[in-house]
Design a protein around this motif. Structure first.
Motif, mmCIF file in Angstrom:
data_model
loop_
_atom_site.group_PDB
_atom_site.id
_atom_site.type_symbol
_atom_site.label_atom_id
_atom_site.label_comp_id
_atom_site.label_asym_id
_atom_site.label_seq_id
_atom_site.Cartn_x
_atom_site.Cartn_y
_atom_site.Cartn_z
ATOM 1 N N VAL A 1 0.835 -1.198 0.000
ATOM 2 C CA VAL A 1 0.000 0.000 0.000
ATOM 3 C C VAL A 1 0.872 1.251 0.000
ATOM 4 O O VAL A 1 1.814 1.372 0.786
ATOM 5 C CB VAL A 1 -0.942 0.006 1.225
ATOM 6 C CG1 VAL A 1 -1.705 1.332 1.298
ATOM 7 C CG2 VAL A 1 -1.917 -1.160 1.153
ATOM 8 N N VAL A 2 0.541 2.159 -0.912
ATOM 9 C CA VAL A 2 1.203 3.464 -1.000
ATOM 10 C C VAL A 2 0.158 4.521 -0.649
ATOM 11 O O VAL A 2 -0.923 4.550 -1.242
ATOM 12 C CB VAL A 2 1.766 3.717 -2.413
ATOM 13 C CG1 VAL A 2 2.491 5.054 -2.463
ATOM 14 C CG2 VAL A 2 2.700 2.579 -2.824
ATOM 15 N N SER A 3 0.468 5.390 0.288
ATOM 16 C CA SER A 3 -0.523 6.352 0.764
ATOM 17 C C SER A 3 -0.797 7.437 -0.270
ATOM 18 O O SER A 3 0.058 7.767 -1.100
ATOM 19 C CB SER A 3 -0.059 7.002 2.067
ATOM 20 O OG SER A 3 1.026 7.876 1.831
ATOM 21 N N LYS A 4 -1.997 8.004 -0.197
ATOM 22 C CA LYS A 4 -2.327 9.153 -1.047
ATOM 23 C C LYS A 4 -1.350 10.291 -0.805
ATOM 24 O O LYS A 4 -0.930 10.989 -1.737
ATOM 25 C CB LYS A 4 -3.743 9.637 -0.732
ATOM 26 C CG LYS A 4 -4.861 8.854 -1.364
ATOM 27 C CD LYS A 4 -6.176 9.554 -1.065
ATOM 28 C CE LYS A 4 -7.362 8.780 -1.579
ATOM 29 N NZ LYS A 4 -8.629 9.453 -1.276
ATOM 30 N N GLN A 5 -1.003 10.499 0.448
ATOM 31 C CA GLN A 5 -0.096 11.593 0.782
ATOM 32 C C GLN A 5 1.252 11.412 0.106
ATOM 33 O O GLN A 5 1.827 12.367 -0.434
ATOM 34 C CB GLN A 5 0.085 11.692 2.289
ATOM 35 C CG GLN A 5 1.016 12.830 2.718
ATOM 36 C CD GLN A 5 1.185 12.913 4.223
ATOM 37 O OE1 GLN A 5 0.526 12.192 4.970
ATOM 38 N NE2 GLN A 5 2.066 13.785 4.674
ATOM 39 N N HIS A 6 1.764 10.187 0.115
ATOM 40 C CA HIS A 6 3.053 9.934 -0.532
ATOM 41 C C HIS A 6 2.969 10.201 -2.025
ATOM 42 O O HIS A 6 3.865 10.819 -2.609
ATOM 43 C CB HIS A 6 3.486 8.492 -0.281
ATOM 44 C CG HIS A 6 4.782 8.133 -0.948
ATOM 45 N ND1 HIS A 6 6.003 8.555 -0.481
ATOM 46 C CD2 HIS A 6 5.039 7.402 -2.077
ATOM 47 C CE1 HIS A 6 6.958 8.102 -1.271
ATOM 48 N NE2 HIS A 6 6.399 7.404 -2.246
ATOM 49 N N ILE A 7 1.896 9.730 -2.653
ATOM 50 C CA ILE A 7 1.728 9.974 -4.088
ATOM 51 C C ILE A 7 1.662 11.468 -4.372
ATOM 52 O O ILE A 7 2.320 11.978 -5.284
ATOM 53 C CB ILE A 7 0.465 9.266 -4.607
ATOM 54 C CG1 ILE A 7 0.611 7.749 -4.473
ATOM 55 C CG2 ILE A 7 0.188 9.649 -6.068
ATOM 56 C CD1 ILE A 7 -0.655 6.977 -4.777
ATOM 57 N N SER A 8 0.880 12.185 -3.571
ATOM 58 C CA SER A 8 0.731 13.620 -3.765
ATOM 59 C C SER A 8 2.061 14.339 -3.595
ATOM 60 O O SER A 8 2.416 15.211 -4.385
ATOM 61 C CB SER A 8 -0.304 14.172 -2.775
ATOM 62 O OG SER A 8 -0.460 15.565 -2.943
ATOM 63 N N GLU A 9 2.811 13.949 -2.577
ATOM 64 C CA GLU A 9 4.096 14.606 -2.327
ATOM 65 C C GLU A 9 5.083 14.354 -3.456
ATOM 66 O O GLU A 9 5.845 15.246 -3.835
ATOM 67 C CB GLU A 9 4.677 14.126 -0.999
ATOM 68 C CG GLU A 9 3.944 14.663 0.221
ATOM 69 C CD GLU A 9 4.439 14.055 1.513
ATOM 70 O OE1 GLU A 9 5.248 13.088 1.445
ATOM 71 O OE2 GLU A 9 4.028 14.525 2.590
ATOM 72 N N ARG A 10 5.088 13.127 -3.986
ATOM 73 C CA ARG A 10 6.000 12.819 -5.077
ATOM 74 C C ARG A 10 5.632 13.555 -6.358
ATOM 75 O O ARG A 10 6.506 13.886 -7.165
ATOM 76 C CB ARG A 10 6.003 11.308 -5.348
ATOM 77 C CG ARG A 10 6.701 10.471 -4.312
ATOM 78 C CD ARG A 10 8.204 10.730 -4.267
ATOM 79 N NE ARG A 10 8.816 10.585 -5.570
ATOM 80 C CZ ARG A 10 9.277 9.441 -6.072
ATOM 81 N NH1 ARG A 10 9.148 8.329 -5.368
ATOM 82 N NH2 ARG A 10 9.840 9.388 -7.247
ATOM 83 N N LEU A 11 4.352 13.832 -6.557
ATOM 84 C CA LEU A 11 3.910 14.488 -7.786
ATOM 85 C C LEU A 11 3.959 16.003 -7.686
ATOM 86 O O LEU A 11 4.053 16.704 -8.693
ATOM 87 C CB LEU A 11 2.480 14.059 -8.129
ATOM 88 C CG LEU A 11 2.265 12.594 -8.490
ATOM 89 C CD1 LEU A 11 0.788 12.343 -8.737
ATOM 90 C CD2 LEU A 11 3.066 12.211 -9.717
ATOM 91 N N SER A 12 3.861 16.509 -6.487
ATOM 92 C CA SER A 12 3.684 17.945 -6.304
ATOM 93 C C SER A 12 4.994 18.704 -6.414
ATOM 94 O O SER A 12 6.067 18.181 -6.144
ATOM 95 C CB SER A 12 3.065 18.237 -4.936
ATOM 96 O OG SER A 12 1.788 17.667 -4.823
ATOM 97 N N GLU A 13 4.890 19.938 -6.806
ATOM 98 C CA GLU A 13 6.001 20.860 -6.687
ATOM 99 C C GLU A 13 5.912 21.492 -5.296
ATOM 100 O O GLU A 13 4.949 21.304 -4.563
ATOM 101 C CB GLU A 13 5.926 21.928 -7.765
ATOM 102 C CG GLU A 13 5.680 21.402 -9.158
ATOM 103 C CD GLU A 13 6.659 20.301 -9.560
ATOM 104 O OE1 GLU A 13 6.272 19.455 -10.380
ATOM 105 O OE2 GLU A 13 7.799 20.282 -9.024
#
Length: 225
Positions: free
Chosen positions: A168-180
């Motif tokens: 499981v990969v958290s939404k927060q981790h995905i968002s942080e990796r994608l975000s500037e």
């Protein structure tokens, strides 16, 4: 792939940021060595584009710090300091490539690909889950050898998931990796990318499982892998 631009010329940094984002990279930019150290201490980058003439420190010092800390990122020096002894010093300190200004963006992009290819090869340039193969060097996802038609952002989400298959990969981790730094993605935006990926992956024997309240996991469903 996530890139960090360390460049005190804000116009150049902004231009590089926009062009590299258009090429499908996630890009952050800082303008001082102190900010670069803070970014490198809190986030994982695949490559650093490093100017040597920074207002608060010499770029060579920052390069030495990156290597002394054992950070796995590649470093491409991008500077007006083109003397032979400077190039030799930069390479000896651990730069993966050294490019002088002015430069053509096409050549810079080619050098970035080459540096990332070498790093991906050193640590294994393919990620797999079931019939899916993600080529880190070329940034192509294939199923049974056929490329998937994905946008740059969808590819980034898929890469994050396939780096941890069955986990499981958290939404927060995905968002942080994608975000500037100044443009965090909403949970709804992440959900939209996940939804699009599901539609493309399910016919290929793959699913993105939702762990309610936790995040998402990429899993093979057809017995492969």
């Amino acid at each position: 792939m996530r890139l960090l631009i360390v460049e005190d010329n804000r116009t150049l940094a902004d231009g590089l940021t926009q062009m590299l984002r258009g090429a499908g990279y996630a890009v952050d930019a800082v303008h001082e060595g102190e900010d670069a150290e803070a970014a490198l201490a809190t986030d994982a980058f695949d490559l650093v584009l490093l100017d040597l003439s920074l207002p608060d420190t010499d770029g060579m010092t920052l390069l030495r710090t990156i290597r002394s800390r054992g950070l796995p990122c590649a470093v491409l020096v991008l500077t007006a300091r083109g003397a032979l002894d400077e190039r030799i010093k930069g390479l000896d300190l651990g730069a993966d490539d050294y490019m002088t200004k002015p430069f053509e963006f096409g050549e810079l992009e080619a050098r970035i690909r080459a540096v990332l290819r070498r790093h991906a090869g050193a640590r294994g340039g393919r990620l797999e889950c079931g019939r899916l193969v993600f080529d880190l060097t070329e940034r192509i996802a294939t199923v049974d050898g056929r490329p998937l038609d994905l946008t740059a952002r969808e590819l980034n989400v898929l890469q994050i998931l396939v780096q941890r298959p069955e986990r499981v990969v958290s939404k927060q981790h995905i968002s942080e990796r994608l975000s500037e730094f100044d443009a965090d993605l909403s949970d709804n935006a992440v959900e939209q990318y996940i939804s699009r990926l599901r539609k493309r992956l399910e016919p290929c024997g793959l699913r993105i499982r939702t762990a309610r309240g936790l995040g998402y996991a990429l899993e093979a469903t057809d017995g492969h892998g």
